[in-house]
Design a protein around this motif. Structure first.
Motif, PDB file in Angstrom:
ATOM      1  N   THR A 179      -2.033  -1.060   9.377  1.00 41.40           N
ATOM      2  CA  THR A 179      -0.658  -0.562   9.540  1.00 41.40           C
ATOM      3  C   THR A 179      -0.488   0.034  10.932  1.00 41.40           C
ATOM      4  O   THR A 179      -1.191   0.967  11.314  1.00 41.40           O
ATOM      5  CB  THR A 179      -0.349   0.470   8.445  1.00 41.40           C
ATOM      6  OG1 THR A 179      -0.518  -0.184   7.183  1.00 41.40           O
ATOM      7  CG2 THR A 179       1.075   0.996   8.564  1.00 41.40           C
ATOM      8  N   SER A 232      -4.023   1.523  -0.281  1.00 41.75           N
ATOM      9  CA  SER A 232      -3.808   2.381   0.893  1.00 41.75           C
ATOM     10  C   SER A 232      -5.061   3.173   1.265  1.00 41.75           C
ATOM     11  O   SER A 232      -5.804   3.622   0.404  1.00 41.75           O
ATOM     12  CB  SER A 232      -2.679   3.368   0.586  1.00 41.75           C
ATOM     13  OG  SER A 232      -2.645   4.398   1.548  1.00 41.75           O
ATOM     14  N   LYS A 242       0.429  -4.976   9.978  1.00 37.67           N
ATOM     15  CA  LYS A 242       1.637  -4.584   9.227  1.00 37.67           C
ATOM     16  C   LYS A 242       2.536  -3.708  10.092  1.00 37.67           C
ATOM     17  O   LYS A 242       2.073  -2.747  10.702  1.00 37.67           O
ATOM     18  CB  LYS A 242       1.222  -3.817   7.969  1.00 37.67           C
ATOM     19  CG  LYS A 242       2.372  -3.264   7.112  1.00 37.67           C
ATOM     20  CD  LYS A 242       1.822  -2.740   5.783  1.00 37.67           C
ATOM     21  CE  LYS A 242       2.885  -2.187   4.857  1.00 37.67           C
ATOM     22  NZ  LYS A 242       3.228  -0.794   5.150  1.00 37.67           N
ATOM     23  N   TYR A 281      -5.406   2.856   7.779  1.00 38.27           N
ATOM     24  CA  TYR A 281      -4.861   3.756   8.786  1.00 38.27           C
ATOM     25  C   TYR A 281      -6.012   4.007   9.747  1.00 38.27           C
ATOM     26  O   TYR A 281      -7.032   4.576   9.368  1.00 38.27           O
ATOM     27  CB  TYR A 281      -4.361   5.065   8.161  1.00 38.27           C
ATOM     28  CG  TYR A 281      -2.969   4.969   7.590  1.00 38.27           C
ATOM     29  CD1 TYR A 281      -1.957   4.297   8.271  1.00 38.27           C
ATOM     30  CD2 TYR A 281      -2.653   5.574   6.377  1.00 38.27           C
ATOM     31  CE1 TYR A 281      -0.670   4.222   7.751  1.00 38.27           C
ATOM     32  CE2 TYR A 281      -1.363   5.497   5.863  1.00 38.27           C
ATOM     33  CZ  TYR A 281      -0.384   4.818   6.565  1.00 38.27           C
ATOM     34  OH  TYR A 281       0.894   4.742   6.050  1.00 38.27           O
ATOM     35  N   PRO A 286       0.843  -1.206   0.000  1.00 34.06           N
ATOM     36  CA  PRO A 286       0.000   0.000   0.000  1.00 34.06           C
ATOM     37  C   PRO A 286       0.874   1.250   0.000  1.00 34.06           C
ATOM     38  O   PRO A 286       1.731   1.417   0.865  1.00 34.06           O
ATOM     39  CB  PRO A 286      -0.783  -0.123   1.311  1.00 34.06           C
ATOM     40  CG  PRO A 286       0.060  -0.998   2.189  1.00 34.06           C
ATOM     41  CD  PRO A 286       0.773  -1.941   1.262  1.00 34.06           C
ATOM     42  N   ARG A 318      14.019  -5.714  -3.821  1.00 39.86           N
ATOM     43  CA  ARG A 318      14.328  -5.055  -5.093  1.00 39.86           C
ATOM     44  C   ARG A 318      14.542  -6.019  -6.248  1.00 39.86           C
ATOM     45  O   ARG A 318      14.548  -5.607  -7.402  1.00 39.86           O
ATOM     46  CB  ARG A 318      15.616  -4.202  -4.956  1.00 39.86           C
ATOM     47  CG  ARG A 318      15.489  -3.063  -3.951  1.00 39.86           C
ATOM     48  CD  ARG A 318      14.527  -1.992  -4.463  1.00 39.86           C
ATOM     49  NE  ARG A 318      14.291  -0.924  -3.511  1.00 39.86           N
ATOM     50  CZ  ARG A 318      13.333  -0.923  -2.583  1.00 39.86           C
ATOM     51  NH1 ARG A 318      12.495  -1.952  -2.492  1.00 39.86           N
ATOM     52  NH2 ARG A 318      13.171   0.088  -1.766  1.00 39.86           N
ATOM     53  N   GLY A 344       7.329  -2.107  -2.568  1.00 37.83           N
ATOM     54  CA  GLY A 344       6.874  -0.719  -2.496  1.00 37.83           C
ATOM     55  C   GLY A 344       7.459   0.158  -3.593  1.00 37.83           C
ATOM     56  O   GLY A 344       6.978   0.169  -4.734  1.00 37.83           O
ATOM     57  N   ARG A 345       8.549   0.854  -3.278  1.00 39.33           N
ATOM     58  CA  ARG A 345       9.064   1.886  -4.195  1.00 39.33           C
ATOM     59  C   ARG A 345       9.255   1.426  -5.643  1.00 39.33           C
ATOM     60  O   ARG A 345       8.970   2.202  -6.567  1.00 39.33           O
ATOM     61  CB  ARG A 345      10.357   2.461  -3.648  1.00 39.33           C
ATOM     62  CG  ARG A 345      10.169   3.280  -2.361  1.00 39.33           C
ATOM     63  CD  ARG A 345      11.487   3.836  -1.893  1.00 39.33           C
ATOM     64  NE  ARG A 345      11.467   4.452  -0.583  1.00 39.33           N
ATOM     65  CZ  ARG A 345      11.547   3.801   0.578  1.00 39.33           C
ATOM     66  NH1 ARG A 345      11.624   2.481   0.594  1.00 39.33           N
ATOM     67  NH2 ARG A 345      11.551   4.471   1.722  1.00 39.33           N
ATOM     68  N   GLY A 383      12.630  -3.248   1.383  1.00 42.48           N
ATOM     69  CA  GLY A 383      13.932  -3.467   0.765  1.00 42.48           C
ATOM     70  C   GLY A 383      13.937  -4.479  -0.362  1.00 42.48           C
ATOM     71  O   GLY A 383      14.988  -4.715  -0.950  1.00 42.48           O
ATOM     72  N   ASP A 418       7.902  -7.084   3.967  1.00 42.54           N
ATOM     73  CA  ASP A 418       8.332  -6.046   3.021  1.00 42.54           C
ATOM     74  C   ASP A 418       9.434  -5.195   3.625  1.00 42.54           C
ATOM     75  O   ASP A 418       9.824  -5.364   4.777  1.00 42.54           O
ATOM     76  CB  ASP A 418       7.165  -5.186   2.503  1.00 42.54           C
ATOM     77  CG  ASP A 418       6.677  -4.098   3.448  1.00 42.54           C
ATOM     78  OD1 ASP A 418       7.427  -3.644   4.335  1.00 42.54           O
ATOM     79  OD2 ASP A 418       5.510  -3.686   3.293  1.00 42.54           O
TER      80      ASP A 418
HETATM   81  C1  FNR Z   1       4.552   3.808   1.811  1.00 38.35           C
HETATM   82  N1  FNR Z   1       4.102   2.833   2.706  1.00 38.35           N
HETATM   83  C2  FNR Z   1       2.789   2.877   3.144  1.00 38.35           C
HETATM   84  N2  FNR Z   1       2.317   1.887   3.951  1.00 38.35           N
HETATM   85  C3  FNR Z   1       1.027   1.870   4.342  1.00 38.35           C
HETATM   86  O1  FNR Z   1       0.626   0.965   5.070  1.00 38.35           O
HETATM   87  N3  FNR Z   1       0.166   2.841   3.901  1.00 38.35           N
HETATM   88  C4  FNR Z   1       0.565   3.865   3.105  1.00 38.35           C
HETATM   89  O2  FNR Z   1      -0.245   4.718   2.708  1.00 38.35           O
HETATM   90  C5  FNR Z   1       1.928   3.910   2.715  1.00 38.35           C
HETATM   91  N4  FNR Z   1       2.391   4.924   1.937  1.00 38.35           N
HETATM   92  C6  FNR Z   1       3.693   4.866   1.444  1.00 38.35           C
HETATM   93  C7  FNR Z   1       4.129   5.842   0.553  1.00 38.35           C
HETATM   94  C8  FNR Z   1       5.389   5.742  -0.022  1.00 38.35           C
HETATM   95  C9  FNR Z   1       5.830   6.780  -1.016  1.00 38.35           C
HETATM   96  C10 FNR Z   1       6.230   4.649   0.303  1.00 38.35           C
HETATM   97  C11 FNR Z   1       7.591   4.482  -0.342  1.00 38.35           C
HETATM   98  C12 FNR Z   1       5.818   3.711   1.226  1.00 38.35           C
HETATM   99  C13 FNR Z   1       4.978   1.706   3.076  1.00 38.35           C
HETATM  100  C14 FNR Z   1       4.828   0.550   2.081  1.00 38.35           C
HETATM  101  O3  FNR Z   1       3.590  -0.080   2.206  1.00 38.35           O
HETATM  102  C15 FNR Z   1       5.906  -0.522   2.312  1.00 38.35           C
HETATM  103  O4  FNR Z   1       5.917  -0.920   3.668  1.00 38.35           O
HETATM  104  C16 FNR Z   1       7.307  -0.059   1.914  1.00 38.35           C
HETATM  105  O5  FNR Z   1       7.284   0.761   0.772  1.00 38.35           O
HETATM  106  C17 FNR Z   1       8.182  -1.274   1.644  1.00 38.35           C
HETATM  107  O6  FNR Z   1       9.490  -0.905   1.419  1.00 38.35           O
HETATM  108  P1  FNR Z   1      10.157  -0.745  -0.035  1.00 38.35           P
HETATM  109  O7  FNR Z   1       9.714  -1.904  -0.888  1.00 38.35           O
HETATM  110  O8  FNR Z   1       9.702   0.578  -0.569  1.00 38.35           O
HETATM  111  O9  FNR Z   1      11.601  -0.769   0.300  1.00 38.35           O
END
Ligand code: FNR
Length: 380
Positions: free
Chosen positions: A169, A119, A251, A143, A90, A310, A329-330, A308, A306
């Motif tokens: 989360t 999300s 989470k 949330y 998300p 890649r 994620g990213r 990291g 989750d």
């Molecule tokens: C997130 N993440 C996140 N998690 C969640 O539960 N609700 C959210 O709205 C968001 N928003 C969010 C925005 C952005 C820009 C990022 C990068 C991350 C966290 C996301 O779900 C996840 O835990 C991480 O992104 C995992 O890490 P990697 O894969 O980005 O390294």
């Protein structure tokens, strides 16, 4: 497919396949505010780096002559059948990187048979994203708002829109200290429709002095005071159970005792995660927490992972250390920035292809064969 197109001297699909190059390419197309928000992390970035370092401490030990000609990547996670154990994590306010936003992610994941977690901070109302997911799995991330009526209302809407699984989360009772966003005074929720699910929610609107159309600033201030609740305790999970009749996944768990508490509270799963290093600077790399958590509750709960991930090799490592599935994620956000739905599909296909190859070349015909003995720990 890529090599064949190369024969025709076409560079297809036109995106990098190396995911760190993908980040650089996304930097080129995004304004500094949105790029910093996506790429950024808490504090000095120590946790973000620890997430990668934790992967480097484990090495895959390939095995030979084991007939890997036919392979099976599929897995069922909490009743959801996935073509491979991968879900999109998300991520809020995706409209800041591309106008196709959340529906594009839902479509790309569903088309590949993967999961996708929407999300609460979506920039698109959840009903539209649910429709975009079509027959694909529908998981909703919560949330947990300060006002129980708003939370209950969001959950009821998610249920009505066909979401079956709830991912709650816990690591974001407030936003982490994020220097990149602070330096640029950039908080996307204040600038986009990233609070779409709140603004369209009847319970949220009922609490506003003026309708959001008349007083957008007031609506955002109301949202900021509401979006998450740092006062929550384990006792509150009973309330959640009353308001959601499907599987509940917590989470942000990185301690074995918290994982046991989740189990004892009757939860169905957990995501071992540190929010991609965006919340607590100086925290442990998420993968470092996985083996201990999996040992504690892996037999009783679905353990997802989750932070990291890649590459396909990263997925192999997380599965070998006890994760049933991973969230990414990213990387897919960069894909979205570069090419909308097509870019997301590209990133997910690269991950799946590399997972398939890594599995085969290390001597495994299915993801179920991976275990602790597929890896060794190396001193870094
Ligand atoms: C997130 N993440 C996140 N998690 C969640 O539960 N609700 C959210 O709205 C968001 N928003 C969010 C925005 C952005 C820009 C990022 C990068 C991350 C966290 C996301 O779900 C996840 O835990 C991480 O992104 C995992 O890490 P990697 O894969 O980005 O390294």
């Amino acid at each position: 497919e890529i090599y064949l197109h190369g024969l025709l001297e076409e560079r297809v699909p036109g995106y990098p396949t190396d995911l760190s190059a993908l980040e650089d390419a996304a930097r080129e197309v995004l304004a500094p505010g949105p790029f910093g928000y996506v790429a950024g992390a808490a504090g000095t970035g120590a946790t973000l780096r620890a997430n990668r370092a934790a992967f480097d401490r484990w090495a895959i030990v390939p095995r030979m002559l084991r007939d890997v000609s036919v392979r099976d990547l599929s897995r069922t996670v909490l009743g959801t059948r996935l073509a491979a154990p991968v879900l999109t994590a998300p991520v809020g306010v995706l409209s800041i990187v591309h106008e196709e936003a959340e529906p594009a992610v839902a479509r790309a994941a569903a088309a590949l048979g993967l999961g996708s977690v929407l999300s609460t901070a979506s920039s698109t109302p959840m009903e539209e994203v649910a429709a975009a997911a079509g027959d694909g799995p529908r998981w909703y991330q919560l949330y947990w708002a300060r006002d129980p009526e708003v939370t209950a209302s969001l959950l009821a809407r998610a249920r009505a829109a066909g979401f079956t699984h709830l991912v709650v989360t816990l690591d974001t009772g407030m936003l982490g200290w994020r220097p990149r966003d602070l330096d640029q005074a950039y908080l996307p929720f204040l600038r986009s429709t990233g609070i779409a699910n709140y603004l369209t929610d009847p319970a949220f609107r009922a609490g506003l002095a003026k309708p959001p159309e008349e007083d957008p600033f007031g609506a955002v201030a109301h949202w900021a005071g509401m979006f998450s609740n740092p006062a929550l305790t384990w006792a509150d999970l009973a309330w959640l159970r009353e308001h959601w009749d499907g599987p509940v996944v917590l989470k942000g768990i990185v301690h074995a005792d918290d994982a046991r508490r989740a189990r004892d509270a009757g939860m169905d799963g957990i995501v071992v995660s540190n929010h991609g290093g965006r919340q607590v600077d100086g925290a442990l790399g998420a993968l470092a927490a996985l083996p201990g958590v999996a040992d504690a509750v892996g037999a009783d709960l679905a353990v997802l992972f989750d932070s990291g991930v890649r590459t396909g090799a990263d997925i192999v490592k997380a599965l070998a250390l006890g994760a049933e599935a991973v969230l990414v994620g990213r990387p897919y956000v960069y894909g979205l920035a570069l090419g909308g739905e097509d870019g997301v599909r590209h990133v997910l296909r690269c991950l799946l292809a590399e997972l398939d190859l890594t599995l085969a070349l290390s001597g495994h015909a299915s993801v179920g064969e991976l275990g602790r003995d597929s890896l060794v720990q190396q001193g870094v």
